[in-house]
Design a protein around this motif. Structure first.
Motif, PDB file in Angstrom:
ATOM      1  N   UNK B   1     -11.240  -0.431   8.350  1.00 23.92           N
ATOM      2  CA  UNK B   1     -10.841  -1.831   8.400  1.00 23.92           C
ATOM      3  C   UNK B   1     -11.844  -2.701   7.632  1.00 23.92           C
ATOM      4  N   UNK B  26       3.706 -15.312  -3.601  1.00 18.29           N
ATOM      5  CA  UNK B  26       4.292 -14.521  -2.514  1.00 18.29           C
ATOM      6  C   UNK B  26       5.804 -14.386  -2.693  1.00 18.29           C
ATOM      7  N   UNK B  30       7.701 -10.941  -3.312  1.00 17.89           N
ATOM      8  CA  UNK B  30       8.440 -10.547  -2.102  1.00 17.89           C
ATOM      9  C   UNK B  30       7.596 -10.187  -0.900  1.00 17.89           C
ATOM     10  N   UNK B  31       6.490 -10.915  -0.718  1.00 15.91           N
ATOM     11  CA  UNK B  31       5.683 -10.714   0.496  1.00 15.91           C
ATOM     12  C   UNK B  31       5.414 -12.079   1.136  1.00 15.91           C
ATOM     13  N   UNK B  32       4.726 -12.071   2.265  1.00 15.21           N
ATOM     14  CA  UNK B  32       4.399 -13.350   2.906  1.00 15.21           C
ATOM     15  C   UNK B  32       3.112 -13.921   2.295  1.00 15.21           C
ATOM     16  N   UNK B  34       0.618 -14.850   3.905  1.00 16.36           N
ATOM     17  CA  UNK B  34      -0.531 -14.261   4.611  1.00 16.36           C
ATOM     18  C   UNK B  34      -1.019 -12.989   3.924  1.00 16.36           C
ATOM     19  N   UNK B  35      -0.102 -12.235   3.359  1.00 17.58           N
ATOM     20  CA  UNK B  35      -0.485 -11.000   2.657  1.00 17.58           C
ATOM     21  C   UNK B  35      -1.253 -11.334   1.380  1.00 17.58           C
ATOM     22  N   UNK B  38      -4.694 -12.313   2.498  1.00 13.68           N
ATOM     23  CA  UNK B  38      -5.466 -11.121   2.883  1.00 13.68           C
ATOM     24  C   UNK B  38      -5.947 -10.360   1.651  1.00 13.68           C
ATOM     25  N   UNK B  43      -9.127  -8.120   2.127  1.00 15.93           N
ATOM     26  CA  UNK B  43      -8.915  -7.569   3.464  1.00 15.93           C
ATOM     27  C   UNK B  43      -7.696  -6.650   3.509  1.00 15.93           C
ATOM     28  N   UNK B  44      -6.990  -6.564   2.403  1.00 13.25           N
ATOM     29  CA  UNK B  44      -5.819  -5.693   2.361  1.00 13.25           C
ATOM     30  C   UNK B  44      -5.650  -5.120   0.957  1.00 13.25           C
ATOM     31  N   UNK B  45      -5.477  -3.807   0.892  1.00 11.89           N
ATOM     32  CA  UNK B  45      -5.193  -3.149  -0.389  1.00 11.89           C
ATOM     33  C   UNK B  45      -3.694  -2.919  -0.473  1.00 11.89           C
ATOM     34  N   UNK B  46      -3.046  -3.511  -1.477  1.00 15.96           N
ATOM     35  CA  UNK B  46      -1.578  -3.404  -1.537  1.00 15.96           C
ATOM     36  C   UNK B  46      -1.118  -2.009  -1.953  1.00 15.96           C
ATOM     37  N   UNK B  47       0.161  -1.763  -1.743  1.00 13.47           N
ATOM     38  CA  UNK B  47       0.745  -0.501  -2.214  1.00 13.47           C
ATOM     39  C   UNK B  47       0.783  -0.545  -3.734  1.00 13.47           C
ATOM     40  N   UNK B  50       3.535  -2.899  -5.021  1.00 13.86           N
ATOM     41  CA  UNK B  50       3.204  -4.326  -4.937  1.00 13.86           C
ATOM     42  C   UNK B  50       2.158  -4.686  -5.995  1.00 13.86           C
TER      43      UNK B  50
END
Lengths: 151, 75
Positions: B1, B26, B30-32, B34-35, B38, B43-47, B50
């Motif tokens: 995390x 966003x 096609x994401x929110x 918040x993504x 992040x 704080x987030x690794x996209x696919x 994406x």
């Protein structure tokens, strides 16, 4: 707070309240010496119905509430509510479900252990519901933590 | 995390694309929102899909948007 986070918060609060009600009723049954199978299974039924109905009703109310807040904030009569579930939401939901199942499995194990210590089956059944509700709370809480800390 | 080994230039690229808002990006991918937030905060690794969609929006190669920092032991 996103749409998904709001839904999880509603679920978390709902299950905390239901767990509180359940513990209160168990305590009352123990106090009045009516901790019998009839009362326990009746309580099971009440808890399950309450969990379903309360989750549906509170989720609908949360949607309406957030739409009203959005209208007040933006002044737009047809507010755009971001209710899509994207890949990050799905991953967090999946991780939360894993944690819920893990907590639930441990709860079942602990409940079964009461037989080892010679407790009557009613204790085991009471603990099953308790750990089921607790697992849901732990799962919801972990989802919220994943949204805050990053995933 | 927490912090990812994958970092990105999304914030910078948004700035150079007429100050594109997080919401606009966003919606395009096609994401929110918040993504997007992040991802900008690492704080987030996209696919992979994406990541390509984001690169496509900015019409740049993937490496210009994302970079990977390998750990020191090479694993």
């Amino acid at each position: 707070m996103s749409f998904q986070q709001r839904n999880i918060t509603v679920s978390l609060v709902t299950f905390i309240l239901i767990l509180g009600f359940y513990l209160l009723r168990i305590f009352q049954l123990l106090q009045s010496d009516t901790f019998t199978s009839t009362n326990i299974f009746r309580l099971w039924g009440i808890i399950i119905i309450l969990a379903i109905v309360a989750t549906i009703v509170l989720t609908i109310l949360a949607h309406i509430g957030s739409a009203i807040v959005q209208v007040i904030k933006t002044g737009d009569e047809n507010p755009k509510i971001e209710d899509i579930q994207d890949e990050r939401d799905k991953l967090i939901d999946l991780r939360g479900t894993q944690i819920t199942y893990l907590a639930s499995s441990l709860g079942v194990l602990v409940a079964m252990l009461t037989f080892v210590f010679g407790q009557p089956p009613l204790v085991m059944f009471s603990l099953l519901v308790f750990f089921g509700l607790l697992a849901q709370i732990i799962g919801d809480f972990s989802r919220l933590m994943l949204y805050r800390r990053g995933f | 995390m927490g912090k990812s080994r994958i970092s990105n230039n999304i914030r910078k690229l948004r700035f150079f694309h007429n100050e594109m808002t997080q919401q606009q990006l966003a919606e395009k991918v096609g994401v929110t929102r918040q993504t997007i937030i992040a991802m900008e905060q690492d704080k987030y690794s996209p696919s992979l899909e994406l990541a390509f969609r984001i690169a496509h929006v900015f019409t740049v190669p993937l490496e210009e948007v994302f970079s990977y920092e390998a750990p020191e032991d090479g694993k």
